[in-house]
Design a protein around this motif. Structure first.
Motif, PDB file in Angstrom:
ATOM      1  N   ARG A  78       3.817   6.535  -1.861  1.00 20.87           N
ATOM      2  CA  ARG A  78       3.070   7.617  -1.871  1.00 20.87           C
ATOM      3  C   ARG A  78       3.476   8.561  -1.058  1.00 20.87           C
ATOM      4  O   ARG A  78       2.512   9.776  -0.943  1.00 20.87           O
ATOM      5  N   LYS A  79       4.655   8.775  -0.531  1.00 19.89           N
ATOM      6  CA  LYS A  79       5.459   9.836   0.274  1.00 19.89           C
ATOM      7  C   LYS A  79       6.388  10.671  -0.654  1.00 19.89           C
ATOM      8  O   LYS A  79       7.072  11.229  -0.261  1.00 19.89           O
ATOM      9  N   GLY A  80       6.317  10.123  -1.745  1.00 19.07           N
ATOM     10  CA  GLY A  80       7.367  10.721  -2.902  1.00 19.07           C
ATOM     11  C   GLY A  80       8.750  10.165  -2.872  1.00 19.07           C
ATOM     12  O   GLY A  80       9.698  10.610  -3.195  1.00 19.07           O
ATOM     13  N   ARG A  81       8.799   9.168  -1.962  1.00 25.66           N
ATOM     14  CA  ARG A  81      10.456   8.551  -1.947  1.00 25.66           C
ATOM     15  C   ARG A  81      10.509   7.569  -3.159  1.00 25.66           C
ATOM     16  O   ARG A  81       9.729   6.739  -3.469  1.00 25.66           O
ATOM     17  N   VAL A  82      11.864   7.362  -3.762  1.00 23.08           N
ATOM     18  CA  VAL A  82      12.231   6.644  -4.648  1.00 23.08           C
ATOM     19  C   VAL A  82      12.669   5.404  -3.826  1.00 23.08           C
ATOM     20  O   VAL A  82      13.364   5.107  -2.945  1.00 23.08           O
ATOM     21  N   ARG A  83      12.008   4.089  -4.288  1.00 22.56           N
ATOM     22  CA  ARG A  83      12.497   2.947  -3.707  1.00 22.56           C
ATOM     23  C   ARG A  83      12.670   2.052  -4.817  1.00 22.56           C
ATOM     24  O   ARG A  83      12.006   1.563  -5.889  1.00 22.56           O
ATOM     25  N   ASP A  84      13.890   1.147  -4.764  1.00 25.84           N
ATOM     26  CA  ASP A  84      14.258  -0.010  -5.560  1.00 25.84           C
ATOM     27  C   ASP A  84      13.292  -1.148  -5.224  1.00 25.84           C
ATOM     28  O   ASP A  84      13.094  -1.252  -4.146  1.00 25.84           O
ATOM     29  N   ILE A  85      13.052  -1.958  -6.117  1.00 23.87           N
ATOM     30  CA  ILE A  85      12.589  -3.371  -6.048  1.00 23.87           C
ATOM     31  C   ILE A  85      13.457  -4.380  -6.607  1.00 23.87           C
ATOM     32  O   ILE A  85      13.818  -4.239  -7.863  1.00 23.87           O
ATOM     33  N   GLN A  86      13.699  -5.249  -6.152  1.00 24.87           N
ATOM     34  CA  GLN A  86      14.578  -6.149  -6.470  1.00 24.87           C
ATOM     35  C   GLN A  86      14.138  -7.490  -6.094  1.00 24.87           C
ATOM     36  O   GLN A  86      13.455  -7.822  -4.917  1.00 24.87           O
ATOM     37  N   LEU A  87      14.411  -8.669  -6.875  1.00 29.87           N
ATOM     38  CA  LEU A  87      14.107 -10.008  -6.771  1.00 29.87           C
ATOM     39  C   LEU A  87      15.498 -10.616  -6.157  1.00 29.87           C
ATOM     40  O   LEU A  87      16.409 -10.640  -7.053  1.00 29.87           O
ATOM     41  N   LYS A  88      15.337 -11.200  -5.248  1.00 34.63           N
ATOM     42  CA  LYS A  88      16.629 -11.949  -4.551  1.00 34.63           C
ATOM     43  C   LYS A  88      16.309 -13.336  -4.639  1.00 34.63           C
ATOM     44  O   LYS A  88      15.438 -13.891  -4.047  1.00 34.63           O
ATOM     45  N   GLY A  89      17.391 -13.868  -5.434  1.00 35.40           N
ATOM     46  CA  GLY A  89      17.029 -15.442  -5.833  1.00 35.40           C
ATOM     47  C   GLY A  89      16.640 -15.759  -7.134  1.00 35.40           C
ATOM     48  O   GLY A  89      16.078 -16.812  -7.525  1.00 35.40           O
ATOM     49  N   GLY A  90      16.828 -14.729  -8.090  1.00 31.61           N
ATOM     50  CA  GLY A  90      16.254 -14.750  -9.422  1.00 31.61           C
ATOM     51  C   GLY A  90      17.199 -15.522 -10.567  1.00 31.61           C
ATOM     52  O   GLY A  90      16.609 -15.444 -11.661  1.00 31.61           O
ATOM     53  N   GLY A  91      18.229 -16.177 -10.120  1.00 35.67           N
ATOM     54  CA  GLY A  91      18.941 -17.097 -10.997  1.00 35.67           C
ATOM     55  C   GLY A  91      20.367 -16.559 -11.160  1.00 35.67           C
ATOM     56  O   GLY A  91      20.654 -15.546 -10.877  1.00 35.67           O
ATOM     57  N   ARG A  92      21.122 -17.331 -11.994  1.00 36.27           N
ATOM     58  CA  ARG A  92      22.498 -17.144 -12.238  1.00 36.27           C
ATOM     59  C   ARG A  92      22.783 -15.881 -13.012  1.00 36.27           C
ATOM     60  O   ARG A  92      22.301 -16.026 -14.117  1.00 36.27           O
ATOM     61  N   THR A  93      23.548 -14.974 -12.609  1.00 36.35           N
ATOM     62  CA  THR A  93      23.731 -13.650 -13.363  1.00 36.35           C
ATOM     63  C   THR A  93      25.032 -13.763 -13.856  1.00 36.35           C
ATOM     64  O   THR A  93      25.840 -14.601 -13.348  1.00 36.35           O
ATOM     65  N   PRO A  94      25.431 -12.794 -14.642  1.00 33.90           N
ATOM     66  CA  PRO A  94      26.845 -12.673 -15.069  1.00 33.90           C
ATOM     67  C   PRO A  94      27.931 -12.457 -13.933  1.00 33.90           C
ATOM     68  O   PRO A  94      29.059 -12.625 -14.114  1.00 33.90           O
ATOM     69  N   GLU A 126       1.028  -1.164   0.014  1.00 35.24           N
ATOM     70  CA  GLU A 126      -0.184  -0.065  -0.019  1.00 35.24           C
ATOM     71  C   GLU A 126       0.716   1.253  -0.128  1.00 35.24           C
ATOM     72  O   GLU A 126       0.533   2.257  -0.594  1.00 35.24           O
ATOM     73  N   GLU A 127       1.797   1.373   0.897  1.00 34.23           N
ATOM     74  CA  GLU A 127       2.956   2.356   0.865  1.00 34.23           C
ATOM     75  C   GLU A 127       3.487   2.495  -0.450  1.00 34.23           C
ATOM     76  O   GLU A 127       3.856   3.753  -0.858  1.00 34.23           O
ATOM     77  N   LEU A 128       3.839   1.643  -1.003  1.00 32.03           N
ATOM     78  CA  LEU A 128       4.373   1.426  -2.366  1.00 32.03           C
ATOM     79  C   LEU A 128       3.694   2.149  -3.552  1.00 32.03           C
ATOM     80  O   LEU A 128       4.131   2.501  -4.779  1.00 32.03           O
ATOM     81  N   GLY A 129       2.281   2.035  -3.357  1.00 30.38           N
ATOM     82  CA  GLY A 129       1.303   2.441  -4.621  1.00 30.38           C
ATOM     83  C   GLY A 129       0.772   1.337  -5.448  1.00 30.38           C
ATOM     84  O   GLY A 129       0.531   1.702  -6.544  1.00 30.38           O
TER      85      GLY A 129
END
Length: 496
Positions: free
Chosen positions: A99-115, A39-42
Motif C-alpha cells: 500500500r506504500k508502493g514498495r515492491v515485496r517478495d513473497i516466498q514459501l520456506k519449507g516448500g519441498g525439495r528443489t533442484p 493489511e500492509e501488503l494489500g
C-alpha cells in the motif's frame, strides 16, 4: 484474497532460477497469521478464508498469476566457497506492491525439495519456522530492517533433523531475496552479462537513485562502483543496529547477506544477555567466526567478496578495478563507526555529538563486560536513571562489580548536562531506543518446545509482547528478565 502478483524476478534470464512448484503437504493447519502485515501488503482481509489461506500458505494451492521458482546463488559458508547453493527449500511465488508502493517478495520456506536441495528434504521443522517468525517480527518492531513473517502453517508430517520434528512452512516477505551469493553465482561462471543484468535489476529495485537519468549518463563503471558503495552503507547501518540490541546473527555467510540491507535467515541467531563481545550461540560456529564482536568485520569481508564479483563491471582494466574497489572498501570502517556511534548515542540519550562520546561508549561496554551485566536491562535501566536518580540501585544490582558502573555514571551525568533538553525528555528519548523486551533465548525455546507439543499459547503470548518491545507491559515483567541459571540456552541450531 491475495493481492495481485508481479513477476519481476521471473522475467530475468532463465539461468537466474529453476522453475519449481511447491510440493503438497498432507494435512496443513494455519497456526500464525500476521494480519497487520497482510493489511500492509494489500490483502483483502474482508474476504479472508482460513481454509483457503491454509492451502495457499502451505503451497498446496497457488495464488493466481504466480510462476514459482527457486533462486540460484552461491556463497562463502564459514569462509569456504560453494559455487552452487540456491534455494534448497524456498519457493519464490513472485512480488506484490504494498500500500506504500514498495515492491515485496513473497516466498514459501519449507516448500519441498528443489533442484538446489543437494540431497536435503526441502522441508522445514516447526521450531525454526516459529523462531524466524518471532525474531524477524521482533527485529521489525525494534526498527531493524528484516525480512517479515506473514504466516506459519504446520504440515501434518514429521521431518528428521537431530530428532523427528513437526514440519511447517513459513511465508516470508522481503524487499527481495537477492544476496551477495547471487552475484557470486554468476561471477563463478564468468557470466558478465548475468552480473550486469543482476546489478541493473538491483539498482532499479533497491537503489533507484542510481538508475535515474543523471547516473545513466555516467560512465558504466562509476554506476557499479556507486552500487557497491550504496550496499556498503546499508550494510554498515544494519550491523550497527544489530550491535545496538545485542543481536548475534550466527551464520553470516555471503549467501545470508542481502543486497537490500535487510536481515535474512534467523536459524541459529540469538540475543546476548551478559555483555561479552566473544559471545557465540550457533552450534555450527565452533571457531567463533560469527561471534557478536566479529560481526562488523565479517560485514566488510562479505562486501569484499561482493566487490570481487563487480570488478568486470567497474573497469575493464582489472588492476584499476581492484584499486577503485579497494579504496571504496577502506571507507567501510568509518561508515560503520559513524553508524555505531549514532546508535549508541541514542541509547545513552545523546542527541548532539561530542568528541569524547566514543570513549564514553567504550568505557560503558568495558564496565558491562567486567560486571557481567545484562546488555538489554542495563540500557533500559539507564533510561530510568536519567529521569530518576533513585533508580540507580536497581541498575547497579545488574553488575557483579557495581563500583565499575558507579564510576562511569558520574561521567555520563556530566555529559547529559550539555544536552539541550531536560532529563525527563532525555529519558523518554532513551526509552524509544532501548527495548525492554527482546526475544530472550530461553523464552523463545519455551515457546518452541510447547508448540512441538501442540500448545501454541506461549508462542502467541511472546508474539504479542515482542510486537511492543519499547513499551512497559504490566503483568509481563518476567519476560524482560534474563534466564535463570537453569534456564540458560547455550546453543542454537539451524533448521537445515
Amino acid at each position: 484474497m491475495f493481492p495481485t502478483f508481479t513477476l519481476r524476478y521471473a522475467r530475468l534470464p532463465s539461468r537466474f532460477f529453476e522453475r519449481f512448484d511447491p510440493v503438497p503437504v498432507p494435512s496443513p493447519t494455519l497456526v500464525a497469521f500476521n494480519r497487520p502485515l497482510a493489511e500492509e501488503l494489500g490483502f483483502d482481509l474482508e474476504a479472508f478464508d482460513e481454509s483457503l489461506a491454509t492451502e495457499l500458505f502451505s503451497g498446496n494451492r497457488l495464488p493466481e498469476g504466480v510462476e514459482p521458482l527457486a533462486m540460484a546463488y552461491a556463497g562463502h559458508q564459514f569462509g569456504n566457497f560453494v559455487p552452487r547453493l540456491g534455494d534448497g527449500r524456498a519457493v519464490l511465488l513472485g512480488e506484490v506492491t504494498d500500500r506504500k508502493g514498495r515492491v515485496r517478495d513473497i516466498q514459501l520456506k519449507g516448500g519441498g525439495r528443489t533442484p538446489f536441495s543437494r540431497g536435503g528434504d526441502g522441508r522445514a521443522p516447526l521450531g525454526p519456522v516459529l523462531r524466524e517468525y518471532l525474531v524477524s517480527e521482533a527485529m521489525h518492531a525494534m526498527g531493524i530492517p528484516a525480512t517479515r513473517a506473514l504466516a506459519a502453517v504446520t504440515t501434518g508430517e514429521r521431518v528428521m533433523r537431530r530428532v523427528p520434528e513437526p514440519g511447517a512452512v513459513l511465508t516470508r516477505v522481503a524487499a527481495s531475496h537477492i544476496r551477495v551469493g547471487t552475484f557470486q553465482y554468476f561471477a563463478a561462471r564468468g557470466d558478465v552479462d548475468g552480473l550486469r543484468a543482476l546489478a541493473d535489476h538491483v539498482m532499479e529495485r533497491h537503489y533507484p537513485e542510481l538508475a535515474d537519468t543523471e547516473h545513466l549518463n555516467r560512465p558504466e563503471g562509476e554506476r557499479y562502483l556507486a552500487l557497491l558503495e550504496a550496499i556498503q552503507k546499508r550494510q554498515a547501518r544494519l550491523i550497527a543496529k544489530w550491535m545496538g540490541v545485542g543481536f548475534i546473527h550466527g551464520v553470516m555467510n555471503t549467501d545470508n547477506m542481502t543486497v537490500s540491507g535487510e536481515t535474512i535467515d534467523f536459524g541459529p541467531c540469538a540475543f546476548m544477555e551478559s555483555y561479552d563481545p566473544r559471545t557465540v550461540f550457533s552450534s555450527i560456529d565452533e571457531g567463533g567466526r560469527y561471534a557478536y564482536g566479529n560481526q562488523p568485520g565479517i560485514g566488510q569481508w562479505n562486501l569484499a567478496r561482493l566487490a570481487e564479483t563487480l570488478l568486470p563491471l567497474i573497469d575493464e582494466d582489472q588492476e584499476q578495478a581492484i584499486a577503485r574497489a579497494t579504496q571504496l572498501l577502506e571507507s567501510y570502517s568509518a561508515h560503520f563507526e559513524a553508524e555505531k556511534h549514532w546508535v549508541m548515542r541514542a541509547k545513552l540519550g545523546l542527541a548532539r555529538e561530542e568528541e569524547g562520546d566514543g570513549e564514553l561508549i567504550d568505557s560503558l561496554l568495558e564496565a558491562m563486560q567486567t560486571g557481567r551485566a545484562d546488555f538489554t536491562l542495563t540500557f533500559r535501566q539507564l533510561s530510568d536513571v536519567a529521569a530518576s536518580p533513585e533508580s540507580e540501585p536497581a541498575l547497579l544490582e545488574l553488575f557483579e562489580r557495581p563500583e565499575v558502573m558507579q564510576a562511569w555514571l558520574g561521567q555520563w551525568r556530566e555529559r547529559l548536562t550539555r544536552e539541550s533538553v531536560g532529563l525527563d525528555a532525555i529519558a523518554a528519548r532513551m526509552r524509544e531506543s532501548n527495548p525492554r523486551y527482546i526475544p530472550r533465548n530461553h523464552r523463545v525455546q519455551e515457546a518452541l518446545e510447547a508448540a512441538d507439543r501442540g500448545d501454541f499459547a506461549p508462542f502467541e503470548t511472546l508474539r504479542q509482547i515482542l510486537a511492543r518491545p519499547f513499551d512497559d507491559q504490566p503483568g509481563r515483567e518476567e519476560y524482560s528478565l534474563p534466564a535463570a541459571p537453569t534456564e540458560r540456552v547455550f546453543r542454537t541450531f539451524c533448521g537445515t
